[in-house]
Design a protein around this motif. Structure first.
Motif, PDB file in Angstrom:
ATOM      1  N   TYR A  39       0.830  -1.206   0.000  1.00  0.00           N
ATOM      2  CA  TYR A  39       0.000   0.000   0.000  1.00  0.00           C
ATOM      3  C   TYR A  39       0.863   1.254   0.000  1.00  0.00           C
ATOM      4  N   LEU A  70      -8.176   3.432   3.660  1.00  0.00           N
ATOM      5  CA  LEU A  70      -7.489   2.190   3.301  1.00  0.00           C
ATOM      6  C   LEU A  70      -6.485   1.791   4.385  1.00  0.00           C
ATOM      7  N   GLU A  74      -6.646  -1.349   7.232  1.00  0.00           N
ATOM      8  CA  GLU A  74      -5.572  -2.329   7.358  1.00  0.00           C
ATOM      9  C   GLU A  74      -5.020  -2.357   8.779  1.00  0.00           C
ATOM     10  N   SER A 106     -10.866  -5.586   4.576  1.00  0.00           N
ATOM     11  CA  SER A 106      -9.678  -4.893   4.076  1.00  0.00           C
ATOM     12  C   SER A 106      -9.552  -5.015   2.567  1.00  0.00           C
ATOM     13  N   ALA A 110      -9.778  -2.165  -0.337  1.00  0.00           N
ATOM     14  CA  ALA A 110      -8.701  -1.955  -1.313  1.00  0.00           C
ATOM     15  C   ALA A 110      -9.249  -1.955  -2.737  1.00  0.00           C
TER      16      ALA A 110
END
Length: 134
Positions: A39, A70, A74, A106, A110
């Protein structure tokens, strides 16, 4: 006067401790969760591409909000996985379900972030490439 200074000092120490704890949490999460490194690379690419494409203020706001959500998802996923591992010393189907559902949240987040990225970047990217070729 000493009471006020003492109270301000304690508040300052608490704020400093909170930021220190948060920094340790970020470092721990990046060490434990390889997805966060992926990420992070994607975030650098998105920011660089956004600068090159000259995103508007609203577009930057959406991109930054998406990045924050995001990363937040996570971090929560990593926290839940660690917490479940702490409580469950051996294989447990309920623990597996919890971890799988968090992982699904998650991944879903994404995928949606990628969709948002396409909506914001794709047209500008194509137009910029076309203008460079002409």
């Amino acid at each position: 006067m000493a009471g006020k200074n003492g109270k301000k000092s304690r508040v300052g120490t608490r704020v400093k401790n909170k930021f220190g704890n948060a920094a340790r949490g970020i470092i721990t999460a990046f060490k434990e969760e390889s997805t966060l490194l992926v990420y992070l690379i994607a975030i650098f690419l998105c920011v660089g591409l956004g600068i090159w494409l000259k995103l508007s203020t609203v577009e930057w706001s959406i991109v930054l909000l998406t990045i924050g959500v995001l990363l937040g998802f996570e971090f929560v996923n990593t926290s839940v996985e660690n917490f479940v591992d702490l409580l469950s010393f051996e294989y447990n189907i309920q623990a597996k379900k919890i971890k799988d559902i968090c992982a699904a949240a998650s991944i879903l987040n994404a995928v949606i972030a990628v969709g948002i990225g396409f909506l914001i970047y794709l047209e500008k990217f194509i137009n910029t490439i076309i203008s460079l070729v002409q």
